[in-house]
Structure formats: structure tokens, C-alpha cells
Design a protein around this motif. Structure first.
Motif, PDB file in Angstrom:
ATOM      1  N   ASN A 258      10.492  -3.375   8.859  1.00 55.27           N
ATOM      2  CA  ASN A 258       9.920  -1.961   8.754  1.00 55.27           C
ATOM      3  C   ASN A 258      10.932  -0.963   8.898  1.00 55.27           C
ATOM      4  O   ASN A 258      10.862   0.172   8.313  1.00 55.27           O
ATOM      5  N   ILE A 259      12.096  -1.276   9.830  1.00 56.32           N
ATOM      6  CA  ILE A 259      13.213  -0.293   9.594  1.00 56.32           C
ATOM      7  C   ILE A 259      13.730   0.025   8.343  1.00 56.32           C
ATOM      8  O   ILE A 259      14.180   0.923   7.960  1.00 56.32           O
ATOM      9  N   LEU A 260      14.088  -1.198   7.777  1.00 60.42           N
ATOM     10  CA  LEU A 260      14.941  -1.202   6.467  1.00 60.42           C
ATOM     11  C   LEU A 260      14.146  -0.798   5.462  1.00 60.42           C
ATOM     12  O   LEU A 260      14.581  -0.046   4.381  1.00 60.42           O
ATOM     13  N   ASP A 261      12.731  -1.105   5.417  1.00 59.94           N
ATOM     14  CA  ASP A 261      11.659  -0.395   4.370  1.00 59.94           C
ATOM     15  C   ASP A 261      11.417   0.883   4.492  1.00 59.94           C
ATOM     16  O   ASP A 261      10.714   1.483   3.429  1.00 59.94           O
ATOM     17  N   THR A 262      11.660   1.551   5.421  1.00 57.74           N
ATOM     18  CA  THR A 262      11.269   3.019   5.654  1.00 57.74           C
ATOM     19  C   THR A 262      12.472   3.871   5.145  1.00 57.74           C
ATOM     20  O   THR A 262      13.600   3.891   5.345  1.00 57.74           O
ATOM     21  N   ASN A 263      11.920   4.833   4.457  1.00 60.33           N
ATOM     22  CA  ASN A 263      12.926   5.757   3.835  1.00 60.33           C
ATOM     23  C   ASN A 263      12.735   6.982   4.267  1.00 60.33           C
ATOM     24  O   ASN A 263      11.302   7.905   4.138  1.00 60.33           O
ATOM     25  N   SER A 264      13.529   7.923   4.922  1.00 58.54           N
ATOM     26  CA  SER A 264      13.251   9.346   5.406  1.00 58.54           C
ATOM     27  C   SER A 264      13.969  10.277   4.669  1.00 58.54           C
ATOM     28  O   SER A 264      14.215  11.503   4.971  1.00 58.54           O
ATOM     29  N   THR A 265      14.769   9.857   3.666  1.00 56.72           N
ATOM     30  CA  THR A 265      15.814  10.837   2.783  1.00 56.72           C
ATOM     31  C   THR A 265      14.961  11.238   1.865  1.00 56.72           C
ATOM     32  O   THR A 265      14.426  10.688   0.851  1.00 56.72           O
TER      33      THR A 265
ATOM     34  N   HIS B 111       0.781  -1.327  -0.032  1.00 56.41           N
ATOM     35  CA  HIS B 111      -0.078  -0.108   0.133  1.00 56.41           C
ATOM     36  C   HIS B 111       0.736   1.373   0.053  1.00 56.41           C
ATOM     37  O   HIS B 111       0.622   2.189  -0.649  1.00 56.41           O
ATOM     38  N   ARG B 112       1.903   1.190   0.890  1.00 56.82           N
ATOM     39  CA  ARG B 112       2.970   2.559   0.917  1.00 56.82           C
ATOM     40  C   ARG B 112       3.374   2.542  -0.402  1.00 56.82           C
ATOM     41  O   ARG B 112       3.886   3.579  -0.842  1.00 56.82           O
ATOM     42  N   CYS B 113       3.944   1.401  -1.016  1.00 59.72           N
ATOM     43  CA  CYS B 113       4.805   1.515  -2.511  1.00 59.72           C
ATOM     44  C   CYS B 113       3.903   2.070  -3.452  1.00 59.72           C
ATOM     45  O   CYS B 113       4.435   2.960  -4.271  1.00 59.72           O
ATOM     46  N   VAL B 114       2.524   1.860  -3.335  1.00 59.91           N
ATOM     47  CA  VAL B 114       1.648   2.436  -4.421  1.00 59.91           C
ATOM     48  C   VAL B 114       1.378   3.937  -4.163  1.00 59.91           C
ATOM     49  O   VAL B 114       1.311   4.735  -5.012  1.00 59.91           O
ATOM     50  N   ARG B 115       0.902   4.155  -3.015  1.00 58.24           N
ATOM     51  CA  ARG B 115       0.309   5.535  -2.514  1.00 58.24           C
ATOM     52  C   ARG B 115       1.547   6.390  -2.187  1.00 58.24           C
ATOM     53  O   ARG B 115       1.356   7.417  -2.662  1.00 58.24           O
ATOM     54  N   SER B 116       2.674   6.219  -1.584  1.00 61.31           N
ATOM     55  CA  SER B 116       3.638   6.877  -1.264  1.00 61.31           C
ATOM     56  C   SER B 116       5.000   6.405  -1.502  1.00 61.31           C
ATOM     57  O   SER B 116       5.610   5.973  -0.399  1.00 61.31           O
ATOM     58  N   PRO B 117       5.494   6.010  -2.594  1.00 59.41           N
ATOM     59  CA  PRO B 117       6.730   5.189  -2.914  1.00 59.41           C
ATOM     60  C   PRO B 117       7.954   6.020  -2.109  1.00 59.41           C
ATOM     61  O   PRO B 117       8.991   5.120  -1.721  1.00 59.41           O
ATOM     62  N   GLU B 118       7.904   7.333  -2.122  1.00 59.26           N
ATOM     63  CA  GLU B 118       9.066   7.931  -1.513  1.00 59.26           C
ATOM     64  C   GLU B 118       9.381   7.614  -0.237  1.00 59.26           C
ATOM     65  O   GLU B 118      10.568   7.877   0.416  1.00 59.26           O
ATOM     66  N   THR B 119       8.096   7.326   0.787  1.00 61.32           N
ATOM     67  CA  THR B 119       8.460   6.955   2.007  1.00 61.32           C
ATOM     68  C   THR B 119       8.910   5.352   2.156  1.00 61.32           C
ATOM     69  O   THR B 119       9.348   4.938   3.296  1.00 61.32           O
ATOM     70  N   THR B 120       9.472   4.648   1.119  1.00 63.96           N
ATOM     71  CA  THR B 120       9.764   3.338   1.345  1.00 63.96           C
ATOM     72  C   THR B 120      11.260   3.156   0.559  1.00 63.96           C
ATOM     73  O   THR B 120      11.425   3.831  -0.313  1.00 63.96           O
ATOM     74  N   GLY B 121      11.921   2.176   1.137  1.00 60.62           N
ATOM     75  CA  GLY B 121      13.239   2.079   0.612  1.00 60.62           C
ATOM     76  C   GLY B 121      13.090   1.494  -0.898  1.00 60.62           C
ATOM     77  O   GLY B 121      14.001   1.685  -1.728  1.00 60.62           O
ATOM     78  N   ILE B 122      11.861   0.771  -1.170  1.00 62.26           N
ATOM     79  CA  ILE B 122      11.946   0.122  -2.808  1.00 62.26           C
ATOM     80  C   ILE B 122      11.533   1.408  -3.632  1.00 62.26           C
ATOM     81  O   ILE B 122      12.213   1.570  -4.307  1.00 62.26           O
ATOM     82  N   GLY B 123      10.759   2.405  -3.212  1.00 62.50           N
ATOM     83  CA  GLY B 123      10.609   3.589  -3.847  1.00 62.50           C
ATOM     84  C   GLY B 123      11.715   4.351  -4.266  1.00 62.50           C
ATOM     85  O   GLY B 123      11.950   5.210  -5.199  1.00 62.50           O
TER      86      GLY B 123
END
Length: 242
Positions: A208-215, A29-41
Motif C-alpha cells: 500500500n505504501i509502494l503503490d500510493t503516489n502523492s506526486t 479500482h484505484r487504477c481504473v478510477r483515479s490512476p494518478e494516485t497509484t504508482g502504476i498510473g
């Protein structure tokens, strides 16, 4: 009805799988709606920029950049081969284990140690490794296709075509890794439902720590603007030399 240790498998194992599955649905859901907040995006954003910059280089000078894709293909092939080997081993094990092995499991594991449950454990592990094998294989296939597109001389292939192939390969790579994560949880089930449930909780926290992006994502210049600035710098450099 008296409590039996076999009931732990009926409670903790489905709960652990639900925790892992629920987390990955939340991640999707995060990758689809807000990919910039995930490590994958975050990684896909820079992969797209990388492809755009590579295609600005002359075809004969792209050999160095193709080694990046080649190394990923090599890693995918290795992981696919490893997953297939483990699947073959698990398929033989699921057909029936030795009596000494079953006696050892019964004396160590606090949970259901019947032969049918042990077979189910190996079958679930087999499924996870088969999914990993197929995913890494498709990852290598997509990246090989991207390699062909990038190395094609005198071509006017749209950047989006190559980006799509690279992102598809990255997606299959992620799916393969997630299948291995699930296999790790199910591997702990061999030692009982309690280690499996604890591993599920710990893994979700770590993922959850690894998949979260704050940069914040760096916004690259468009390809046309970049080429224009580069051409202007070259003209100024030639003018100064004259």
C-alpha cells in the motif's frame, strides 16, 4: 469439539488470501478510477510521454532509446526462466516429498502437516509461478512488438499504437510481480498458517505504501507544440549563425 492445530489452516490461510486479494481488487479500482494516485498510473503516465518523445526523434537516432526496452525484455526473460525453473521443481516436489522432509515439517510447523495439505501447498505455489511465467513472457512479447514499431524507418505509425504496446507490456510485468508476491505468501505457508497470515498483513501494508503516489503528474506539452518550439529554436539558432 476440542481445538486442534489443524484448524488454523482452515481459518488463517483463507483469511490471508482474502486480505491479499481484497487489497489488489482495491488497487485495481484505484487504477481504473483515479490512476494518478497509484504508482502504476504514475509510471504509465511517464511511459506514454516517453513514447511520444521518442517517436519525434529520427528513426536512425533511436538506438539509444531502444536499449531501455531491451533491458526490460532481458529482465522479463530472466524472471520468466526463473519462474519456469521453480515451477518444474515444485511440480516434482508436489508429486511426493521424502519421509525425512515430512518428519522435519511435522516437528517444526504448528498446523496441518498431513501429506495432502503439503501437496496442496506446493500446487498453489506452482500455480503462482506458472502465472508469473506466462505474464513475464507476455511482457517480453509486447515490448518486442513495441521495439519493432519504434525502430521502423520512415513510418507514420500513430503514437497510440506504440503507447498501447508499451503499457500492455508494463501491465503484464505488474501481474508477474504480483504473482510472485502471492507466491511469497504461500511460501511462508510451508512454515505454518501463522507465518503465512502475518506475511499477508505485512505485505499489504508495504504494498500500500509502494503503490500510493502523492506526486502531482507533470503535464507534458503535446507533440505538435513541442515540435513547433523546437523548430523555432532551430530557426533562431541558424539566423544567429548567419
Amino acid at each position: 469439539m476440542a481445538w486442534r492445530k489443524e484448524c488454523l489452516d482452515l481459518v488463517l490461510v483463507p483469511l490471508g488470501l482474502m486480505i491479499m486479494s481484497g487489497y489488489h481488487l482495491y488497487l485495481l479500482h484505484r487504477c481504473v478510477r483515479s490512476p494518478e494516485t497509484t504508482g502504476i498510473g504514475y509510471e504509465n503516465h511517464y511511459r506514454k510521454a516517453w513514447v511520444e518523445r521518442v517517436l519525434q526523434v529520427e528513426g536512425k537516432d533511436r538506438g539509444l532509446y531502444l536499449t531501455v526496452i531491451t533491458s526490460t525484455v532481458t529482465a522479463s526473460t530472466f524472471l520468466a526462466s526463473t519462474s519456469l525453473a521453480l515451477s518444474s521443481k515444485l511440480s516434482n516436489r508436489s508429486m511426493g516429498g521424502s519421509s525425512s522432509h515430512n518428519i522435519f515439517i511435522s516437528s517444526v510447523v504448528y498446523g496441518d502437516t498431513s501429506s495432502s495439505v503439503i501437496t496442496v501447498k506446493y500446487i498453489f505455489l506452482l500455480i503462482c509461478f506458472l502465472v508469473a511465467f506466462a505474464s513475464f513472457l507476455q511482457c517480453a512479447r509486447s515490448l518486442v512488438h513495441a521495439n519493432f514499431l519504434i525502430s521502423m524507418p520512415n513510418s507514420d505509425i500513430p503514437v497510440s499504437y506504440v503507447q498501447k504496446a508499451v503499457i500492455r507490456g508494463s501491465t503484464f510485468w505488474s501481474i508477474g510481480l504480483r504473482a510472485i508476491y502471492f507466491a511469497t505468501n504461500l511460501l511462508m505457508w510451508i512454515f505454518g498458517p501463522i507465518p503465512m497470515f502475518v506475511t499477508s498483513l505485512v505485505m499489504v501494508v508495504i504494498l500500500n505504501i509502494l503503490d500510493t503516489n502523492s506526486t502531482p503528474l507533470h503535464q507534458f506539452q503535446s507533440a505538435k507544440s513541442h515540435c513547433l518550439f523546437r523548430r523555432m529554436r532551430e530557426e533562431v539558432h541558424l539566423h544567429l549563425q548567419q
